[in-house]
Write a protein that holds these residues in place. Structure first.
Motif, PDB file in Angstrom:
ATOM      1  N   ALA B  71       0.840  -1.627   0.113  1.00 38.81           N
ATOM      2  CA  ALA B  71       0.033  -0.104  -0.122  1.00 38.81           C
ATOM      3  C   ALA B  71       0.644   1.377  -0.176  1.00 38.81           C
ATOM      4  CB  ALA B  71      -1.134   0.137   1.361  1.00 38.81           C
ATOM      5  N   ILE B  72       0.348   2.079  -0.431  1.00 38.09           N
ATOM      6  CA  ILE B  72       1.381   3.656  -0.355  1.00 38.09           C
ATOM      7  C   ILE B  72      -0.374   4.558  -0.050  1.00 38.09           C
ATOM      8  CG2 ILE B  72       1.979   5.565  -1.594  1.00 38.09           C
ATOM      9  CD1 ILE B  72       2.850   3.466  -4.695  1.00 38.09           C
ATOM     10  N   ILE B  73       0.082   4.303   0.679  1.00 37.55           N
ATOM     11  CA  ILE B  73      -1.138   5.943   1.485  1.00 37.55           C
ATOM     12  C   ILE B  73      -1.023   7.661   0.978  1.00 37.55           C
ATOM     13  CG2 ILE B  73      -1.836   4.067   3.039  1.00 37.55           C
ATOM     14  CD1 ILE B  73      -1.311   6.388   5.204  1.00 37.55           C
ATOM     15  N   ARG B  74      -2.338   7.883   0.727  1.00 32.95           N
ATOM     16  CA  ARG B  74      -2.095   9.625   0.757  1.00 32.95           C
ATOM     17  C   ARG B  74      -2.801  10.194   2.232  1.00 32.95           C
ATOM     18  NH1 ARG B  74      -5.402  10.508  -4.458  1.00 32.95           N
ATOM     19  NH2 ARG B  74      -4.413   9.571  -6.140  1.00 32.95           N
ATOM     20  N   VAL B  75      -2.041  11.908   2.342  1.00 27.04           N
ATOM     21  CA  VAL B  75      -2.188  12.130   3.429  1.00 27.04           C
ATOM     22  C   VAL B  75      -2.020  13.598   2.410  1.00 27.04           C
ATOM     23  CG1 VAL B  75      -0.854  12.329   5.656  1.00 27.04           C
ATOM     24  CG2 VAL B  75       0.572  11.025   4.347  1.00 27.04           C
ATOM     25  N   CYS B  76      -3.010  14.162   3.365  1.00 26.81           N
ATOM     26  CA  CYS B  76      -3.584  15.335   3.386  1.00 26.81           C
ATOM     27  C   CYS B  76      -3.399  16.080   4.910  1.00 26.81           C
ATOM     28  CB  CYS B  76      -4.521  15.320   2.424  1.00 26.81           C
ATOM     29  SG  CYS B  76      -5.878  16.692   2.256  1.00 26.81           S
ATOM     30  N   PHE B  77      -3.779  17.587   4.924  1.00 28.32           N
ATOM     31  CA  PHE B  77      -3.395  18.141   6.224  1.00 28.32           C
ATOM     32  C   PHE B  77      -4.997  19.013   5.551  1.00 28.32           C
ATOM     33  CE2 PHE B  77      -1.661  19.786   2.111  1.00 28.32           C
ATOM     34  CZ  PHE B  77      -1.998  21.196   1.672  1.00 28.32           C
ATOM     35  N   ARG B  78      -5.687  18.844   5.263  1.00 28.46           N
ATOM     36  CA  ARG B  78      -6.508  19.752   4.763  1.00 28.46           C
ATOM     37  C   ARG B  78      -7.970  19.319   6.598  1.00 28.46           C
ATOM     38  NH1 ARG B  78      -9.499  17.267   1.107  1.00 28.46           N
ATOM     39  NH2 ARG B  78      -9.812  15.641   2.367  1.00 28.46           N
ATOM     40  N   ASP B  79      -7.735  17.958   6.684  1.00 29.81           N
ATOM     41  CA  ASP B  79      -8.596  17.398   8.252  1.00 29.81           C
ATOM     42  C   ASP B  79      -8.141  17.315   9.085  1.00 29.81           C
ATOM     43  OD1 ASP B  79     -10.675  17.875   5.639  1.00 29.81           O
ATOM     44  OD2 ASP B  79     -10.188  15.710   5.661  1.00 29.81           O
ATOM     45  N   ASN B  81      -4.561  18.489  12.205  1.00 29.48           N
ATOM     46  CA  ASN B  81      -3.537  19.357  12.234  1.00 29.48           C
ATOM     47  C   ASN B  81      -2.159  18.690  12.649  1.00 29.48           C
ATOM     48  OD1 ASN B  81      -3.347  18.001  15.274  1.00 29.48           O
ATOM     49  ND2 ASN B  81      -4.356  20.237  15.692  1.00 29.48           N
ATOM     50  N   ARG B  82      -1.241  19.574  12.841  1.00 31.33           N
ATOM     51  CA  ARG B  82      -0.072  18.727  12.927  1.00 31.33           C
ATOM     52  C   ARG B  82       0.530  17.756  13.555  1.00 31.33           C
ATOM     53  NH1 ARG B  82       3.846  23.973  13.459  1.00 31.33           N
ATOM     54  NH2 ARG B  82       1.898  25.071  12.899  1.00 31.33           N
ATOM     55  N   VAL B  83      -0.727  17.833  14.923  1.00 32.05           N
ATOM     56  CA  VAL B  83      -0.344  16.605  15.786  1.00 32.05           C
ATOM     57  C   VAL B  83      -0.851  15.495  15.338  1.00 32.05           C
ATOM     58  CG1 VAL B  83      -1.251  16.175  18.167  1.00 32.05           C
ATOM     59  CG2 VAL B  83      -0.532  18.226  17.627  1.00 32.05           C
ATOM     60  N   ALA B  84      -1.785  15.430  15.490  1.00 28.93           N
ATOM     61  CA  ALA B  84      -3.054  14.297  14.529  1.00 28.93           C
ATOM     62  C   ALA B  84      -2.244  14.628  13.403  1.00 28.93           C
ATOM     63  CB  ALA B  84      -4.569  14.618  14.256  1.00 28.93           C
ATOM     64  N   LEU B  85      -1.665  14.365  12.357  1.00 33.42           N
ATOM     65  CA  LEU B  85      -0.710  13.886  10.919  1.00 33.42           C
ATOM     66  C   LEU B  85       0.323  12.811  12.095  1.00 33.42           C
ATOM     67  CD1 LEU B  85      -1.232  17.588   9.038  1.00 33.42           C
ATOM     68  CD2 LEU B  85      -2.234  14.940   8.735  1.00 33.42           C
ATOM     69  N   GLY B  87       1.272  11.843  14.286  1.00 39.44           N
ATOM     70  CA  GLY B  87       0.527  10.514  15.135  1.00 39.44           C
ATOM     71  C   GLY B  87      -0.335   9.159  14.637  1.00 39.44           C
ATOM     72  N   GLU B  88      -0.748   9.897  13.330  1.00 39.48           N
ATOM     73  CA  GLU B  88      -1.200   9.063  12.339  1.00 39.48           C
ATOM     74  C   GLU B  88       0.418   8.569  10.875  1.00 39.48           C
ATOM     75  OE1 GLU B  88      -4.480   8.231  11.564  1.00 39.48           O
ATOM     76  OE2 GLU B  88      -4.787   8.395   9.245  1.00 39.48           O
ATOM     77  N   ILE B  89       1.471   9.320  11.116  1.00 36.79           N
ATOM     78  CA  ILE B  89       2.415   8.780  10.333  1.00 36.79           C
ATOM     79  C   ILE B  89       2.823   7.667  11.075  1.00 36.79           C
ATOM     80  CG2 ILE B  89       4.370   9.659   9.036  1.00 36.79           C
ATOM     81  CD1 ILE B  89       3.283  11.692   9.076  1.00 36.79           C
ATOM     82  N   LEU B  90       2.968   8.124  11.913  1.00 39.56           N
ATOM     83  CA  LEU B  90       4.059   6.733  12.701  1.00 39.56           C
ATOM     84  C   LEU B  90       2.800   5.594  13.189  1.00 39.56           C
ATOM     85  CD1 LEU B  90       4.378   9.088  16.290  1.00 39.56           C
ATOM     86  CD2 LEU B  90       6.369   8.500  14.601  1.00 39.56           C
ATOM     87  N   SER B  91       1.829   5.640  13.258  1.00 41.29           N
ATOM     88  CA  SER B  91       0.734   5.158  13.428  1.00 41.29           C
ATOM     89  C   SER B  91       1.280   3.709  12.283  1.00 41.29           C
ATOM     90  CB  SER B  91      -0.877   5.248  13.876  1.00 41.29           C
ATOM     91  OG  SER B  91      -0.863   6.445  14.641  1.00 41.29           O
ATOM     92  N   ALA B  92       0.764   4.634  10.582  1.00 40.63           N
ATOM     93  CA  ALA B  92       1.150   3.721   9.564  1.00 40.63           C
ATOM     94  C   ALA B  92       2.624   3.263   9.534  1.00 40.63           C
ATOM     95  CB  ALA B  92       1.300   5.001   8.370  1.00 40.63           C
ATOM     96  N   HIS B  93       3.393   3.142  10.232  1.00 36.89           N
ATOM     97  CA  HIS B  93       4.521   2.788   9.791  1.00 36.89           C
ATOM     98  C   HIS B  93       4.221   1.337  10.573  1.00 36.89           C
ATOM     99  CE1 HIS B  93       8.837   2.256  10.286  1.00 36.89           C
ATOM    100  NE2 HIS B  93       8.996   1.690  11.528  1.00 36.89           N
ATOM    101  N   VAL B  94       3.885   1.623  12.235  1.00 42.39           N
ATOM    102  CA  VAL B  94       3.713   0.589  12.876  1.00 42.39           C
ATOM    103  C   VAL B  94       2.902  -0.237  12.630  1.00 42.39           C
ATOM    104  CG1 VAL B  94       4.672   1.466  14.646  1.00 42.39           C
ATOM    105  CG2 VAL B  94       1.883   1.491  14.520  1.00 42.39           C
ATOM    106  N   LEU B  95       2.077   0.213  11.507  1.00 40.70           N
ATOM    107  CA  LEU B  95       0.828  -0.719  10.117  1.00 40.70           C
ATOM    108  C   LEU B  95       1.337  -1.638   9.181  1.00 40.70           C
ATOM    109  CD1 LEU B  95      -2.151   0.881  12.011  1.00 40.70           C
ATOM    110  CD2 LEU B  95      -1.543  -1.511  12.762  1.00 40.70           C
ATOM    111  N   ILE B 125       5.071  21.928   1.662  1.00 45.03           N
ATOM    112  CA  ILE B 125       5.909  21.886   2.359  1.00 45.03           C
ATOM    113  C   ILE B 125       5.944  21.258   3.578  1.00 45.03           C
ATOM    114  CG2 ILE B 125       7.970  23.190   2.579  1.00 45.03           C
ATOM    115  CD1 ILE B 125       7.852  22.759  -0.599  1.00 45.03           C
ATOM    116  N   GLY B 126       5.319  21.408   4.703  1.00 41.98           N
ATOM    117  CA  GLY B 126       5.501  21.723   6.076  1.00 41.98           C
ATOM    118  C   GLY B 126       5.006  19.934   6.920  1.00 41.98           C
ATOM    119  N   LEU B 127       4.050  19.399   5.391  1.00 35.71           N
ATOM    120  CA  LEU B 127       4.186  18.171   6.218  1.00 35.71           C
ATOM    121  C   LEU B 127       5.409  17.624   5.508  1.00 35.71           C
ATOM    122  CD1 LEU B 127       2.134  16.195   7.048  1.00 35.71           C
ATOM    123  CD2 LEU B 127       0.200  15.889   5.074  1.00 35.71           C
TER     124      LEU B 127
END
Ligand code: SF4
Ligand code: SF4
Lengths: 222, 290
Positions: B71-79, B81-85, B87-95, B125-127
């Protein structure tokens, strides 16, 4: 300036229906310029309210007054002479003005007669558009004088999202794409190189996200 | 061979975009995944595409991996903030997710929850920089992580109407690459010669470019795009070709296959967007001789 639009008549009526006497207060600043709550609009609303009351067999006494600046305690003080005996104040100023009256006269209900919208500029006669969101850390110097925070729907700091068509934002053909404008302006100024500059993630604490803001100027304080 | 290894080896990669369902009935998604398994190198899962609420990209990505598809997952900053993003990116790695694509996402007014409030705390760029920092073991606030993730990170290039806009996109892509993007997903290609111009201009970027191949599905869709999306450069004769065909779906499959065939040698792969008709991907690839 701060822009506003008058609220629908039904909503205003909902506020003042139980009253017999009100003080209708306009403001001579921004809301006068955007024709939402200046002396003229105070007169018009006053007549409209009195007619609406008459239609339902009631009478509304309206005292009209337009202050120089409703967000300034010095001018709000002028209401002291007028406020006794009225059931409520109906303010045609922006939200700052309404709140200044509420702060000064704690025992009087104050209702807003306009919806305060945004900080903007006049594009042409009768058209105003948002220009600034008061982010507290202005980047206009890096973006050719066009604000990506207020004028890009996604607040993008480094370039366009790709949704624009013919220079318009993906949200509507009536809205210019801020990044299209920035790029065009950079080219016109021969500043394409600045476009390559990376703007890092913002510190939003200077913006509203840091909570209600205050400016304290010790040098001016009495 | 993994997506990353194929990219690094300069091999042609075939990606399929597959969206998650709105609801918890995943049977179509799983069936489609089974149908394309073995024909594609990885599946790209959108992140609330068009801001329509549905199973998240991470959820979809994990489901794909469970089916044995990378899988390649897209990550978008619209929905978020940086805290949730983060956290999700760390979760993606461990999953088990190894690949991310940073995208700007469409405005919330395109979605099905138009009363919502967009977040847009970061931009692309920030993401990208945030992911880079997490990979270095430090979060955006400067705190050290207990174990750092690692990913193959890509970004997208927006459609461009003319050479001037193309130049602007290439300048922007340069910034995204400097911020950590290792490959580019380019917009749908209908006119290979026009895309070749982009490849020429983007040569100096030095990263693999993977254009999108969109399954047109019907003459109506083709006509809509040709009229409303000037940046798509969809030639009129393509619309006519579909219209005149006695088997329009078959013709659309043929067109997608031919496009992929002519992209070989020009790009380092394709991302096929079949808009829910993933069952046709094997047929497209057969046409493409991949
Ligand atoms: S950068 Fe901030 S202060 Fe400057 S115009 Fe934009 S919102 Fe206003
Ligand atoms: S189209 Fe332009 S203004 Fe609208 S969100 Fe995208 S970059 Fe921002």
């Amino acid at each position: 300036m701060i822009t506003a639009e008058r609220k629908p008549m039904e909503e205003i009526m909902g506020y003042v229906e139980p009253c017999q006497r009100i003080l209708l207060v306009g403001c001579n600043e921004c809301v006068t310029v955007c024709a939402a709550g200046g002396r003229k609009e105070v007169g018009l609303l006053s007549s409209a309210l009195q007619m609406a009351f008459m239609k339902s067999g009631k009478v509304l006494q309206v005292k009209e007054l337009t202050l120089e600046r409703q967000c300034d305690p010095e001018y709000v003080e002028e209401l002291v002479r007028e406020i006794d005996g009225v059931d409520a104040v109906l303010s045609m100023a922006c939200g700052c003005g309404v709140q200044e009256i509420a702060r000064r006269f704690r025992d009087k209900p104050v209702f807003p007669a306009v919806n305060t919208s945004f900080m903007g500029a006049s594009e042409r006669q009768g058209v105003w558009a948002e220009r600034c969101q008061g982010c507290g850390n202005c980047v206009l110097g890096l973006t050719g004088g066009i604000c990506p925070i207020a004028r890009c729907s996604k607040r993008l700091l480094n370039g366009p999202c790709g949704g624009s068509t013919g220079g318009k934002c993906e949200i509507s053909p009536d809205v210019d794409c801020a990044w299209h404008l920035i790029w065009e302006r950079m080219k016109a100024l021969g500043m394409e190189k600045s476009y390559e500059q990376v703007m890092p993630a913002r510190d939003w604490r200077t913006s509203r996200d840091g909570g209600p803001r205050k400016i304290v100027r010790e040098d001016l304080a009495l | 061979m993994s997506f990353r290894k194929r990219l690094l080896a300069g091999e042609f990669v075939v990606l399929a975009e597959m969206d998650t369902p709105k609801g918890v009935d995943i049977s179509d998604l799983i069936n489609n995944a089974r149908r394309i398994k073995g024909s594609v190198d990885a599946v790209v899962v959108p992140d609330m595409d068009k801001d329509v609420m549905r199973i998240s990209a991470l959820g979809g990505g994990v489901l794909m991996q469970q089916q044995g598809l990378e899988a390649i997952i897209r990550v978008c900053f619209r929905d978020r903030n940086r805290v949730a993003l983060q956290g999700e990116i760390l979760s993606a790695h461990v999953l088990g997710i190894q690949n991310l694509i940073v995208v700007p996402g469409e405005d919330v007014s395109f979605g099905d929850h138009i009363e919502t409030k967009a977040v847009n705390d970061l931009d692309e760029i920030g993401l990208l920089k945030a992911i880079q920092s997490l990979e270095d073991g430090i979060d955006m606030a400067g705190f050290e992580l207990k174990g750092a993730p690692s990913f193959t990170v890509g970004c997208t290039v927006a459609p461009y109407t003319d050479e001037e806009e193309m130049k602007r996109e290439i300048a922007f892509a340069e910034k995204k690459i400097a911020a950590g993007a290792e490959f580019l997903i380019a917009p749908p290609v209908y006119d290979v010669a026009w895309f070749a111009k982009f490849v020429e201009g983007a040569r100096t970027l030095g990263v693999p470019i993977i254009p999108t191949v969109f399954l047109l599905k019907s003459v109506g869709i083709a006509r809509y795009i040709s009229i409303n999306e000037p940046s798509a450069h969809l030639p009129e004769d393509l619309v006519t070709r579909i219209r005149k065909s006695s088997d329009r779906t078959g013709e659309c499959v043929k067109i997608a296959g031919e496009t992929i065939r002519s992209l070989k040698g020009l790009s380092q792969g394709v991302q096929i967007d079949a808009l829910g008709w993933e069952h046709l991907i094997p047929a497209i690839l057969e046409q493409a001789e991949v």
